[in-house]
Scaffold this motif. Structure first.
Motif, PDB file in Angstrom:
ATOM      1  N   SER A  59       0.836  -1.195   0.000  1.00  0.00           N
ATOM      2  CA  SER A  59       0.000   0.000   0.000  1.00  0.00           C
ATOM      3  C   SER A  59       0.867   1.239   0.000  1.00  0.00           C
ATOM      4  N   LYS A 103      -7.613  10.295   0.364  1.00  0.00           N
ATOM      5  CA  LYS A 103      -7.764   9.197   1.309  1.00  0.00           C
ATOM      6  C   LYS A 103      -9.159   8.611   1.167  1.00  0.00           C
ATOM      7  N   ASP A 104      -9.193   7.297   1.037  1.00  0.00           N
ATOM      8  CA  ASP A 104     -10.464   6.598   0.862  1.00  0.00           C
ATOM      9  C   ASP A 104     -10.502   5.403   1.813  1.00  0.00           C
ATOM     10  N   LYS A 105     -11.364   5.473   2.816  1.00  0.00           N
ATOM     11  CA  LYS A 105     -11.510   4.410   3.811  1.00  0.00           C
ATOM     12  C   LYS A 105     -10.163   4.087   4.458  1.00  0.00           C
ATOM     13  N   GLY A 106      -9.415   5.130   4.751  1.00  0.00           N
ATOM     14  CA  GLY A 106      -8.137   4.959   5.431  1.00  0.00           C
ATOM     15  C   GLY A 106      -6.969   4.646   4.516  1.00  0.00           C
ATOM     16  N   GLU A 107      -7.229   4.433   3.234  1.00  0.00           N
ATOM     17  CA  GLU A 107      -6.160   4.121   2.275  1.00  0.00           C
ATOM     18  C   GLU A 107      -5.744   5.382   1.528  1.00  0.00           C
TER      19      GLU A 107
END
Length: 215
Positions: free
Chosen positions: A22, A50-54
């Protein structure tokens, strides 16, 4: 944050994605090189989302990272294939050069080198407009062996084939990067000469062997 620092962070992100890790893990593994404040800063600049913590590239970040990686890897090919710099000097120079290469210069270098698909370390070079259009205004310095005229001499620069038995067979014949070859004939079949040995090769194989002409 200065522009070079932004480039380095985006480059880390790209390399991490290629490695299958990641982007966030790659950045955090960089230690002091990338701080949390740096990540927040490039997010504010619109290079990541940032998308759902990613952590992901934004469209703007993807475009800039692509240009950085393309510039770095083309610089590596230029310094290895044309300037013949040793590995340590090549890597050091490429790291500095990548920040100076804009799209037009990258396309000119790519065309000069014959649109290479991989850097000297075997990592993919992102394609540019020049590759997609398959047209150029400059004569390539590095060309497929299949394009060499009868009687011409060249030095093998790199081989792109991933067919390992074929690579082993070529190596056993002395067909390796750095070897000097002469195109003995092209009709009715291609015969190249390496040292005192003449070898007949299929044109499809010759397309995977890239050379630089020598006098």
């Amino acid at each position: 944050m200065d522009e070079i620092k932004i480039d380095e962070i985006l480059e880390e992100m790209w390399i991490g994605r290629e490695a299958g890790s990641s982007i966030g893990d790659r950045l955090h593994c960089s230690g002091e090189k990338v701080r949390e404040d740096d990540i927040l800063e490039i997010e504010k600049l619109g290079y990541i989302v940032k998308d759902k913590g990613e952590i992901l590239f934004s469209e703007r970040g993807e475009s800039r990272a692509n240009q950085i990686i393309r510039g770095h890897r083309l610089a590596e090919r230029l310094m290895t294939d044309v300037l013949a710099l040793p590995p340590a000097a090549m890597e050091n120079s490429a790291c500095n050069f990548e920040h100076l290469i804009h799209h037009e210069l990258a396309d000119a270098i790519c065309t000069l080198l014959g649109h290479p698909k991989e850097c000297p370390h075997g990592r993919p070079i992102p394609a540019g407009g020049c590759c997609l259009q398959a047209s150029s205004k400059l004569e390539s310095v590095v060309i497929p062996l299949s394009s060499l005229l009868a009687g011409s001499r060249a030095k093998i620069v790199y081989i792109t084939s991933t067919h390992y038995p074929r690579l082993d067979k070529l190596a056993s014949l002395g067909i390796i990067p750095g070897a000097a070859v002469t195109m003995h004939q092209t009709i009715p079949c291609c015969i190249i000469q390496i040292g005192h040995t003449q070898v007949a090769l299929d044109k499809e194989i010759l397309k995977d062997i890239y050379v630089r002409r020598i006098s």
